[in-house]
Motif scaffolding. Sequence first.
Motif, PDB file in Angstrom:
ATOM      1  N   GLU A  37       0.866  -1.167   0.000  1.00 29.29           N
ATOM      2  CA  GLU A  37       0.000   0.000   0.000  1.00 29.29           C
ATOM      3  C   GLU A  37       0.916   1.233   0.000  1.00 29.29           C
ATOM      4  O   GLU A  37       1.802   1.332   0.859  1.00 29.29           O
ATOM      5  N   VAL A  38       0.715   2.133  -0.958  1.00 31.42           N
ATOM      6  CA  VAL A  38       1.633   3.265  -1.103  1.00 31.42           C
ATOM      7  C   VAL A  38       0.887   4.588  -0.913  1.00 31.42           C
ATOM      8  O   VAL A  38      -0.062   4.876  -1.635  1.00 31.42           O
ATOM      9  N   VAL A  39       1.343   5.374   0.050  1.00 33.24           N
ATOM     10  CA  VAL A  39       0.792   6.716   0.255  1.00 33.24           C
ATOM     11  C   VAL A  39       1.677   7.677  -0.530  1.00 33.24           C
ATOM     12  O   VAL A  39       2.869   7.809  -0.236  1.00 33.24           O
ATOM     13  N   ASP A  40       1.104   8.324  -1.543  1.00 35.39           N
ATOM     14  CA  ASP A  40       1.889   9.210  -2.405  1.00 35.39           C
ATOM     15  C   ASP A  40       1.803  10.646  -1.888  1.00 35.39           C
ATOM     16  O   ASP A  40       0.742  11.262  -1.938  1.00 35.39           O
ATOM     17  N   LEU A  41       2.935  11.163  -1.428  1.00 37.48           N
ATOM     18  CA  LEU A  41       2.954  12.523  -0.875  1.00 37.48           C
ATOM     19  C   LEU A  41       3.239  13.567  -1.944  1.00 37.48           C
ATOM     20  O   LEU A  41       3.285  14.767  -1.658  1.00 37.48           O
ATOM     21  N   GLY A  42       3.497  13.123  -3.172  1.00 39.10           N
ATOM     22  CA  GLY A  42       3.712  14.060  -4.269  1.00 39.10           C
ATOM     23  C   GLY A  42       5.148  14.550  -4.366  1.00 39.10           C
ATOM     24  O   GLY A  42       6.082  13.826  -4.016  1.00 39.10           O
ATOM     25  N   THR A  43       5.288  15.790  -4.817  1.00 39.07           N
ATOM     26  CA  THR A  43       6.624  16.375  -4.975  1.00 39.07           C
ATOM     27  C   THR A  43       6.806  17.487  -3.951  1.00 39.07           C
ATOM     28  O   THR A  43       5.851  17.886  -3.284  1.00 39.07           O
ATOM     29  N   ASP A  44       8.071  17.981  -3.843  1.00 37.45           N
ATOM     30  CA  ASP A  44       8.362  19.123  -2.966  1.00 37.45           C
ATOM     31  C   ASP A  44       7.935  18.824  -1.523  1.00 37.45           C
ATOM     32  O   ASP A  44       7.291  19.648  -0.881  1.00 37.45           O
ATOM     33  N   VAL A  45       8.282  17.632  -1.054  1.00 42.93           N
ATOM     34  CA  VAL A  45       7.827  17.167   0.266  1.00 42.93           C
ATOM     35  C   VAL A  45       8.893  17.476   1.332  1.00 42.93           C
ATOM     36  O   VAL A  45      10.055  17.056   1.193  1.00 42.93           O
ATOM     37  N   SER A  46       8.496  18.166   2.388  1.00 40.85           N
ATOM     38  CA  SER A  46       9.460  18.513   3.440  1.00 40.85           C
ATOM     39  C   SER A  46       9.780  17.290   4.294  1.00 40.85           C
ATOM     40  O   SER A  46       8.995  16.321   4.343  1.00 40.85           O
ATOM     41  N   ALA A  47      10.910  17.370   4.992  1.00 43.79           N
ATOM     42  CA  ALA A  47      11.330  16.264   5.864  1.00 43.79           C
ATOM     43  C   ALA A  47      10.254  15.977   6.907  1.00 43.79           C
ATOM     44  O   ALA A  47       9.912  14.812   7.159  1.00 43.79           O
ATOM     45  N   ASP A  48       9.700  17.032   7.506  1.00 39.31           N
ATOM     46  CA  ASP A  48       8.675  16.834   8.535  1.00 39.31           C
ATOM     47  C   ASP A  48       7.422  16.172   7.965  1.00 39.31           C
ATOM     48  O   ASP A  48       6.792  15.352   8.636  1.00 39.31           O
ATOM     49  N   THR A  49       7.060  16.544   6.735  1.00 38.88           N
ATOM     50  CA  THR A  49       5.858  15.948   6.137  1.00 38.88           C
ATOM     51  C   THR A  49       6.046  14.447   5.936  1.00 38.88           C
ATOM     52  O   THR A  49       5.126  13.656   6.192  1.00 38.88           O
ATOM     53  N   PHE A  50       7.245  14.033   5.482  1.00 33.07           N
ATOM     54  CA  PHE A  50       7.515  12.591   5.331  1.00 33.07           C
ATOM     55  C   PHE A  50       7.284  11.884   6.674  1.00 33.07           C
ATOM     56  O   PHE A  50       6.601  10.863   6.753  1.00 33.07           O
ATOM     57  N   VAL A  51       7.875  12.458   7.713  1.00 32.92           N
ATOM     58  CA  VAL A  51       7.849  11.774   9.014  1.00 32.92           C
ATOM     59  C   VAL A  51       6.435  11.787   9.603  1.00 32.92           C
ATOM     60  O   VAL A  51       5.950  10.758  10.099  1.00 32.92           O
ATOM     61  N   GLN A  52       5.760  12.926   9.522  1.00 29.88           N
ATOM     62  CA  GLN A  52       4.385  12.992  10.047  1.00 29.88           C
ATOM     63  C   GLN A  52       3.473  12.003   9.326  1.00 29.88           C
ATOM     64  O   GLN A  52       2.653  11.335   9.931  1.00 29.88           O
ATOM     65  N   ALA A  53       3.640  11.931   8.000  1.00 28.06           N
ATOM     66  CA  ALA A  53       2.801  11.002   7.223  1.00 28.06           C
ATOM     67  C   ALA A  53       3.060   9.563   7.663  1.00 28.06           C
ATOM     68  O   ALA A  53       2.124   8.768   7.827  1.00 28.06           O
ATOM     69  N   ALA A  54       4.331   9.240   7.875  1.00 29.24           N
ATOM     70  CA  ALA A  54       4.664   7.872   8.288  1.00 29.24           C
ATOM     71  C   ALA A  54       4.031   7.547   9.641  1.00 29.24           C
ATOM     72  O   ALA A  54       3.502   6.449   9.850  1.00 29.24           O
ATOM     73  N   ILE A  55       4.062   8.535  10.557  1.00 29.90           N
ATOM     74  CA  ILE A  55       3.494   8.308  11.893  1.00 29.90           C
ATOM     75  C   ILE A  55       1.968   8.177  11.787  1.00 29.90           C
ATOM     76  O   ILE A  55       1.372   7.210  12.274  1.00 29.90           O
ATOM     77  N   GLU A  56       1.359   9.190  11.130  1.00 35.29           N
ATOM     78  CA  GLU A  56      -0.112   9.223  11.091  1.00 35.29           C
ATOM     79  C   GLU A  56      -0.696   8.053  10.301  1.00 35.29           C
ATOM     80  O   GLU A  56      -1.764   7.545  10.621  1.00 35.29           O
ATOM     81  N   GLN A  57       0.002   7.640   9.261  1.00 41.49           N
ATOM     82  CA  GLN A  57      -0.568   6.594   8.390  1.00 41.49           C
ATOM     83  C   GLN A  57       0.033   5.219   8.669  1.00 41.49           C
ATOM     84  O   GLN A  57      -0.205   4.270   7.940  1.00 41.49           O
ATOM     85  N   ASN A  58       0.861   5.164   9.721  1.00 40.45           N
ATOM     86  CA  ASN A  58       1.408   3.868  10.115  1.00 40.45           C
ATOM     87  C   ASN A  58       2.227   3.194   9.020  1.00 40.45           C
ATOM     88  O   ASN A  58       2.041   2.003   8.735  1.00 40.45           O
ATOM     89  N   CYS A  59       3.132   3.932   8.406  1.00 37.80           N
ATOM     90  CA  CYS A  59       3.955   3.372   7.319  1.00 37.80           C
ATOM     91  C   CYS A  59       5.217   2.743   7.900  1.00 37.80           C
ATOM     92  O   CYS A  59       5.841   3.311   8.802  1.00 37.80           O
ATOM     93  N   GLN A  60       5.581   1.590   7.350  1.00 43.83           N
ATOM     94  CA  GLN A  60       6.817   0.949   7.814  1.00 43.83           C
ATOM     95  C   GLN A  60       8.058   1.540   7.147  1.00 43.83           C
ATOM     96  O   GLN A  60       9.155   1.438   7.647  1.00 43.83           O
ATOM     97  N   VAL A  61       7.849   2.124   5.960  1.00 41.31           N
ATOM     98  CA  VAL A  61       9.001   2.641   5.208  1.00 41.31           C
ATOM     99  C   VAL A  61       8.677   4.033   4.649  1.00 41.31           C
ATOM    100  O   VAL A  61       7.577   4.267   4.144  1.00 41.31           O
ATOM    101  N   ILE A  62       9.669   4.933   4.740  1.00 39.17           N
ATOM    102  CA  ILE A  62       9.590   6.235   4.065  1.00 39.17           C
ATOM    103  C   ILE A  62      10.484   6.136   2.827  1.00 39.17           C
ATOM    104  O   ILE A  62      11.658   5.759   2.938  1.00 39.17           O
ATOM    105  N   CYS A  63       9.948   6.468   1.654  1.00 39.39           N
ATOM    106  CA  CYS A  63      10.706   6.374   0.404  1.00 39.39           C
ATOM    107  C   CYS A  63      10.913   7.763  -0.175  1.00 39.39           C
ATOM    108  O   CYS A  63       9.941   8.437  -0.525  1.00 39.39           O
TER     109      CYS A  63
END
Length: 211
Positions: free
Chosen positions: A118-144
Amino acid sequence: MINLSEISENLQRGKTKVVKELVQQAIDEGCKPEDILEQGLLHGMGIIGEKFKNNEVYVPEVLVAARAMNAGAQLLKPLLAASGVAATGKVCIGTVQGDLHDIGKNLVKMMMEGKGLEVVDLGTDVSADTFVQAAIEQNCQVICCSALLTTTMNVMGDVVKAAEAAGVRDKVKIMVGGAPVNEDFCKSIGADCYTTDAASAADAAVALCKA
Ligand code: B1M
């Protein structure tokens, strides 16, 4: 029988409609989707990239080629995803802050979905904090993280630091990739995994989710 170089040539000329027709024709004729991608679409994009580097073509030509590339890839998506089985994990993906290149990121996403992730697409121009918040909120095992510019790849180091600051570094793996990135860079910023292309990125993400 279609010659896949026709797809490459029309992509280079930015002929989106023709590229879509030719990709569909190749599919209908039973060409392997991986071959259509590699020998047609990626081949054409590679030549445009070289010409861009040598100032033989400029941003507008590259943009129309990119549009043709994405249109062709969309047709291949269900076929590349056909081998997908039940979801084996959840990841989030994006192109790092300051960077708008998304063709490679979209291919990585497509291949990962093809592997059942299952892939959550954050798009382009993504800040470091947005990657991490998304991983926490959406329960992702991997940040790509994907980056295509030498000026933006350092944001990947910020993602590692942001994960540490948020106290989740031991819970989430961080994968990096994109043309300027390599294994040494990956190690130097403390990320977990570097892969060169979309197919190996998908394999690595599955392995990280299982681990
Ligand atoms: Co840009 N651009 N671009 N560009 N562009 C490059 C990257 C460049 C190398 C061209 C060049 O000069 N030789 C150069 C970067 C130089 C550098 O940093 N050293 C460059 C530049 C300079 C720029 C601008 C600054 C130009 C300007 O405005 N003067 C500007 C920056 C805009 C911004 O982002 N802020 C810019 C703009 C653009 C366009 C908008 C015109 C367009 C992007 C359209 C889009 O993406 N929607 C564009 C394009 C298309 C390119 C080239 C020609 C092609 C990139 C591409 O899509 N390749 C590129 C030249 C090149 O690469 N030869 C270039 C095909 C794609 C499938 O490959 O993305 O590498 P790639 O993905 C691969 C692997 O890298 C890997 O898997 C993919 C498939 O197997 N991968 C991962 C990618 N992410 C991964 C993540 C992973 C694992 C693997 O794990 C998480």
